[in-house]
Design an enzyme around this catalytic site. Structure first.
Site, PDB file in Angstrom:
ATOM      1  N   ASP A 127       0.500  -1.191  -0.117  1.00  0.00           N
ATOM      2  CA  ASP A 127      -0.378   0.123  -0.064  1.00  0.00           C
ATOM      3  C   ASP A 127       0.813   1.213   0.137  1.00  0.00           C
ATOM      4  OD1 ASP A 127      -1.663   1.860   0.449  1.00  0.00           O
ATOM      5  OD2 ASP A 127      -2.329   0.858   2.883  1.00  0.00           O
ATOM      6  N   ASP A 310      -1.924   6.110  -4.717  1.00  0.00           N
ATOM      7  CA  ASP A 310      -2.215   4.973  -3.852  1.00  0.00           C
ATOM      8  C   ASP A 310      -2.443   3.512  -4.481  1.00  0.00           C
ATOM      9  OD1 ASP A 310      -3.139   3.623  -1.807  1.00  0.00           O
ATOM     10  OD2 ASP A 310      -4.420   5.298  -0.901  1.00  0.00           O
TER      11      ASP A 310
END
Length: 422
Positions: A127, A310
């Protein structure tokens, strides 16, 4: 004389190329990424709401700062407070709409891969929108830990703990436990004394997930444990030739294999050069300026937009006025009032592109078209969703876009790069 001139021109060409982008050195390490799929019994409206709330809570600090500056209104704060309230577990909701006919749409909601901690194997989500590493502990009795690999300190010779508590909130769920250190190995690269969270409590949000934990890859300043990320440690300790990592996010419909490369870029995954864009700051997120967006080649004349890149977010989430402008140019699109979301024809051929550093990158229609709204009306939800993650000029650019490019994150130059996929 002609020969000398040729060598001079060649030399100049090489110098110009070096200034255009960092050298991609051969020594690097690549691992395969596994696609995380949603549970099949969940209806599309619940899944969509879940994604939006996860983004709200993940970026709540940015939203609160923007609110204090008067950049967002009370309705945004109300949405955030609502998202923070405990909700019924998504996994336990009954099926309302069949998704048997979706044919792979909405399958790619996250990407994870293998690491070892203290010599024990785990699958973690990678992530770029957070900075903590955590995995379940043997002491975790939460239902979410029951079907996941748990860390056993007794099996590691290098495990240490200060019993310092940590807690991270993701979407409608959270994890908490204690901070520890141990040896972490990623794709053959060994990181000694890596700080990580060992969870003793995990919310039901993680029940049935295909991954055990999560590894943050944003800047160290975002870590709730005040620690360096595993990749930051790789760079600081010179365990990689270059302080960069690259993602190729696969698509379930294409049956390909995604990759995460440490210490460089995977030359097999892209063509041409990498277009590097400097970050607007190094305060935490991989946030870069975005020049504009377009639909079927028509520019929307967006100005002063910022984009947080992201990999841990499924959708592209943008200010409502920007999303409205994009969908106004997509033939057959409509706003679903009760959801506050846009539906587009499932067979649309509209090409939406985002422009960075003068280069436009198209979103593959396979990713722009998400969850089925109505088979009879041939309508699907759009992968571009209205929402606020900070100020009214910030976009949250997730996997809907990132599956269409090769992306590189460079700590040395504080930049994000994009290239065309091979």
């Amino acid at each position: 004389m002609k020969t000398s001139l040729i060598f001079v021109l060649l030399f100049i060409t090489i110098i110009v190329a070096l200034k255009a982008a960092p050298i991609i050195d051969p020594p690097k390490s690549t691992l395969s990424l596994i696609k995380h799929h949603p549970p099949k019994h969940i209806k599309w409206s619940d899944l969509r709401e879940h994604h939006k709330k996860r983004a709200l809570i993940k970026y709540q600090s940015s939203i609160r700062r923007a609110y204090k500056k008067g950049l967002v209104d009370e309705s945004v704060m109300s949405d955030l407070e609502e998202a923070l309230k405990p909700k019924d577990d998504l996994k336990n909701k009954k099926r309302v709409t069949s998704i048997d006919n979706i044919s792979g749409i909405s399958n790619d909601i996250g990407y994870f891969g293998p690491i070892t901690v203290g010599g024990q194997p785990f699958n973690v989500i990678f992530d770029t929108g957070s900075s903590d590493l955590w995995i379940p502990s043997m002491n975790c009795t939460s239902p979410a830990c029951s079907n996941h690999t748990k860390f056993d300190p007794a099996k590691s010779q290098n495990f240490k703990t200060s019993n310092t508590p940590f807690a991270v909130q993701y979407g409608s769920g959270s994890v908490s436990g204690i901070s520890c250190t141990d040896t972490v190995v990623l794709s053959g690269i060994t990181v000694q004394n890596q700080v990580f969270g060992l969870t003793s409590v995990e919310s039901n949000d993680f029940i049935g997930s295909q991954f055990d934990g999560l590894m943050g890859m944003a800047y160290d300043t975002l870590s709730t444990q005040g620690a360096s990320t595993p990749f930051s440690n790789m760079a600081q300790k010179r365990l990689v030739t270059q302080s960069m990592f690259g993602f190729h996010l696969s698509r379930a419909e294409d049956h390909d294999i995604g990759t995460l490369t440490f210490g460089g870029a995977d030359l097999r995954s892209f063509t041409g050069s990498i277009n590097f864009i400097k970050l607007v700051s190094t305060s935490g997120f991989w946030e870069i300026p975005m020049n504009d967006a377009s639909v079927n080649g028509k520019l929307l004349s967006f100005k002063n937009r910022l984009a947080i890149i992201d990999t841990g977010t499924t959708l592209v989430i943008a200010p409502p006025s920007d999303v409205a402008a994009v969908h106004q140019l997509i033939p057959g699109s409509r706003l679903i009032q009760q959801l506050g979301e846009y539906a587009i024809p499932c067979k649309t051929n509209a090409i939406v592109a985002l422009k960075f550093n003068g280069v436009s990158y198209s979103i593959n229609v396979k990713d722009l078209v998400r969850d089925v709204v109505s088979i009879q009306s041939n309508l699907c939800l759009s992968g571009i969703s209205p929402g606020v993650v900070g100020s009214n000029n910030q976009w949250l650019v997730g996997d809907v876009f990132l599956k269409s490019v090769y992306s590189v994150f460079d700590l040395a130059t504080n930049s994000v790069g994009f290239a065309s996929l091979s």
